[in-house]
Design a protein around this motif. Structure first.
Motif: not given
Length: 273
Positions: A215-216, A181-182, A148, A178, A219, A185, A222-223
């Motif tokens: 996935l959530l 995050w990608l 990240a 973003i 996410t 993922m 990462v946040a």
């Protein structure tokens, strides 16, 4: 500067990699405890505790860490500690970043001294619990934060236009966040599809939560890695320093290296509890 940074990185790898990969869990835990105590010392310095105060605070953190081992090092046994740290990061973390109170004085200072003990103890327990799940698991957990951060740096440089938190860390952008995050993922999906080095954090989340909720969960992790990074940046900005210390030549201090891990570690272990 680059030479110093590279030399420090090589020394750190030479110490941490063999212990993480091959040493017993007890030796790994001892090393992480050493790191956490130094992080506590830096935390006290950023909160402007003068004189021998930071050393005393680090000693208190060490005693608290030893005392907390009665909670155990497994996920279930340390769950209450993970919950306490998670509450701090989920509630206090965003509040501080949005409202920007003065942290090194008054009630906030006292609160952060107390919260720091919980945060660092939870960090230690989470890493040891992750290591007990296996080397691939703990590495995948660390990799999430590293990816990240690396993804955010390069995507931010290439595409960054909209500042994420200009008053706290002017270099961070929404495009970078973003992008980080990608990257996480993509790597997580590849690891799951290829069944690489399982069990990992990614395979464990998928097995327990299913694809959509995994996935959530990723996410959210990462946040909160960004929240941890920005929180320490705010501490440093208010303290008027660039790095949390000079313990790691070319890299700053211990907190500079683990700030994003502090919220991610207990949250990740809670999600799998």
């Amino acid at each position: 500067m680059l030479k110093t940074r590279v030399i420090t990185a090589i020394i750190l790898l030479a110490v941490f990699l063999p212990i993480t990969l091959f040493a017993p869990v007890g030796a790994f835990g001892a090393l992480i405890a050493f790191v956490v105590v130094f992080a506590a010392w830096e935390w006290a310095r950023l909160l402007k505790l003068g004189g021998a105060g930071p050393v005393v605070y680090a000693l208190v953190a060490a005693v608290a860490l030893v005392a907390s081992t009665q909670l155990g090092t497994g996920i279930e046994e340390a769950r209450s500690l993970f919950k306490a740290a998670a509450i701090f990061w989920v509630i206090a973390g965003p509040f501080v970043l949005l409202r920007k109170p003065t942290l090194a004085q008054g009630a906030w200072r006292t609160f952060l001294f107390l919260a720091g003990i919980v945060v660092f103890a939870a960090c230690w327990h989470a890493l040891v619990a992750a290591r007990m799940q296996g080397v691939p698991f703990v590495l995948s957990l660390l990799l999430l934060v590293w990816l990240a951060d690396i993804g955010a740096y390069f995507c931010g440089r290439a595409f960054g236009k909209h500042k994420l938190a200009p008053a706290i860390s002017p270099g961070k952008t929404w495009e970078g966040a973003i992008g980080g995050w990608l990257v996480v993922m993509i790597v997580a999906a590849a690891a799951v599809v290829l069944h690489a080095f399982e069990p990992t954090l990614y395979s464990a989340l998928l097995a327990q939560w299913g694809a959509a909720r995994a996935l959530l969960a990723l996410t959210a992790l990462v946040a909160f890695s960004v929240v941890g990074d920005l929180f320490e940046s705010m501490l440093k900005r208010q303290a008027g320093v660039k790095d949390s210390s000079g313990l790691l030549p070319g890299h700053g201090g211990v907190l500079d290296r683990i700030d994003a891990l502090l919220p991610v570690l207990p949250l990740a272990m809670l999600l799998l509890g």
